[in-house]
Design a protein around this motif. Structure first.
Motif, PDB file in Angstrom:
ATOM      1  N   ARG A   1       0.849  -1.188   0.000  1.00 16.95           N
ATOM      2  CA  ARG A   1       0.000   0.000   0.000  1.00 16.95           C
ATOM      3  C   ARG A   1       0.889   1.245   0.000  1.00 16.95           C
ATOM      4  N   ARG A   2       0.707   2.089  -1.015  1.00 17.60           N
ATOM      5  CA  ARG A   2       1.509   3.307  -1.141  1.00 17.60           C
ATOM      6  C   ARG A   2       0.583   4.509  -1.282  1.00 17.60           C
ATOM      7  N   ASP A   3       1.115   5.673  -0.977  1.00 18.53           N
ATOM      8  CA  ASP A   3       0.309   6.891  -1.077  1.00 18.53           C
ATOM      9  C   ASP A   3      -0.160   7.149  -2.500  1.00 18.53           C
TER      10      ASP A   3
END
Length: 376
Positions: free
Chosen positions: A227-229
């Motif tokens: 999960r990344r921005d």
């Protein structure tokens, strides 16, 4: 702050295997929701969300699985009697809120196509990772949650016993012989579906020391998503151990990774037994009562009864208690459980055993004969 391999071990010991005296029981029941007027059509999950928005009187938590299955999870209760009573009351209220709809107790939806109804990032990532919606959208279970144990020795025994009982529970409660309108050749198609998925996250951990076994299992499981921005990266092609060596997973990444592992017994600060097909009224209570009685009240008898069936997961899914080894183990387990129960739960466990187990049958046989209570 990034985590190390040592941090994984520390988290597993301190959180996943948090010790405490046995006696607390929780249960989760998952239900297919069907409109008898349109039996092959999905019931929109938003319709269910609106009906179930208010809290339930017993405090059970309401969630929705990816295919729209409605899940009720009890709070931790003092014994199976209390857990079943709370869930029964909240299920009655749920049915009252869903007039004209049926909660169907089966391990696999027998005829409706798999369809993703909950489109949050987690489920989109899961569907892309597995490449098959069957497990996510067309299966349902009764999950029984019990304490880890008061110390390391008791935790190790309870962990071992939960896995010993697993094939017996699959066999005795098999309730999913049909999929897409056809016989599958398995009495528990749900177990067969789960077992053929990514084995790094759906099979049982190996090792005599449960904390070590689970830490190694988590480290060697493939990462489902990062999960990344700027968006989620699905299936990055590495294990969590490799991610530690090559990147910088955080403590939050570790916690999330553990939620993407689906073995038959999952430690979450308690033991979550995940291998049991959902059952119709009134029999969903039976696995809750049997599992709690065996692990908390009759572990010696349970270990003796289940030992001959150790590891027979595939036979359990295919043949249920028709298999002679699993059948004898199930009869002995039910006898031991009933001897340590009272009142309504004792009565319903004995009724179930007489109707199915001692006759070499399971609820899947009702489905195959067209006798399943579809509208309950």
């Amino acid at each position: 702050m990034s985590v190390s391999v040592e941090d994984v071990y520390e988290y597993v010991h301190g959180v996943c295997f948090k010790k405490g005296p046995p006696g607390t029981v929780g249960a989760e029941t998952e239900w297919f929701v069907r409109d008898p007027a349109r039996p092959l059509a999905p019931v929109p999950v938003e319709r269910l969300r609106q009906a179930m928005a208010a809290p339930l009187p017993g405090g059970s938590r309401v969630t929705f699985e990816p295919g729209g299955q409605l899940e009720l999870s009890s709070a931790p209760m003092a014994g199976p009697e209390a857990a079943c009573a709370v869930l029964a009351a909240d299920l009655a209220e749920t049915r009252r809120r869903l007039p004209g709809l049926a909660l169907v107790g089966l391990g696999v939806d027998p005829d409706r196509p798999s369809r993703l109804q909950v489109h949050d990032p987690r489920y989109r990532a899961m569907s892309a990772y597995f490449g098959d919606l069957t497990m996510m959208c067309s299966t349902a279970s009764v999950q029984v949650c019990l304490d880890i144990g008061r110390d390391a020795a008791e935790a190790a025994r309870r962990w071992r016993l939960a896995h010993l009982l697993g094939p017996v529970l699959v066999a005795a409660f098999a309730n999913s012989p049909l999929y897409r309108g056809r016989r599958t050749g398995h009495l528990s198609t749900r177990q067969a579906v789960w077992s053929r998925l990514d084995r790094s996250r759906t099979t049982a951990p190996v090792g005599a020391v449960p904390e070590t076994a689970w830490a190694e299992y988590a480290l060697d499981a493939r990462v489902m998503v990062i999960r990344r921005d700027d968006g989620w990266l699905g299936d990055p092609g590495l294990t969590f151990r490799q991610w530690i060596h090559a990147g910088s997973p955080s403590a939050d990444d570790l916690r999330y990774h553990l939620t993407t592992l689906f073995p038959p017994v999952r430690p979450q600060g308690w033991l979550e037994l995940r291998m049991i097909d959902e059952l119709p009224e009134p029999y969903w209570r039976v696995p809750v009562a049997v599992v709690a009685a065996l692990l908390d009240r009759a572990p010696d008898a349970a270990e003796h009864a289940a030992a001959p069936a150790a590891g027979l997961w595939a036979r359990a899914a295919r043949d249920g208690v028709r298999d002679p080894v699993l059948g004898r183990a199930a009869v002995a387990c039910f006898e031991a459980a009933a001897a340590h129960l009272d009142g309504h739960l004792k009565q319903i466990v004995e009724e179930y055993a007489e109707r199915y187990v001692v006759r070499g049958l399971c609820p899947a046989d009702d489905v195959l004969k067209g006798e399943h209570a579809w509208t309950r």
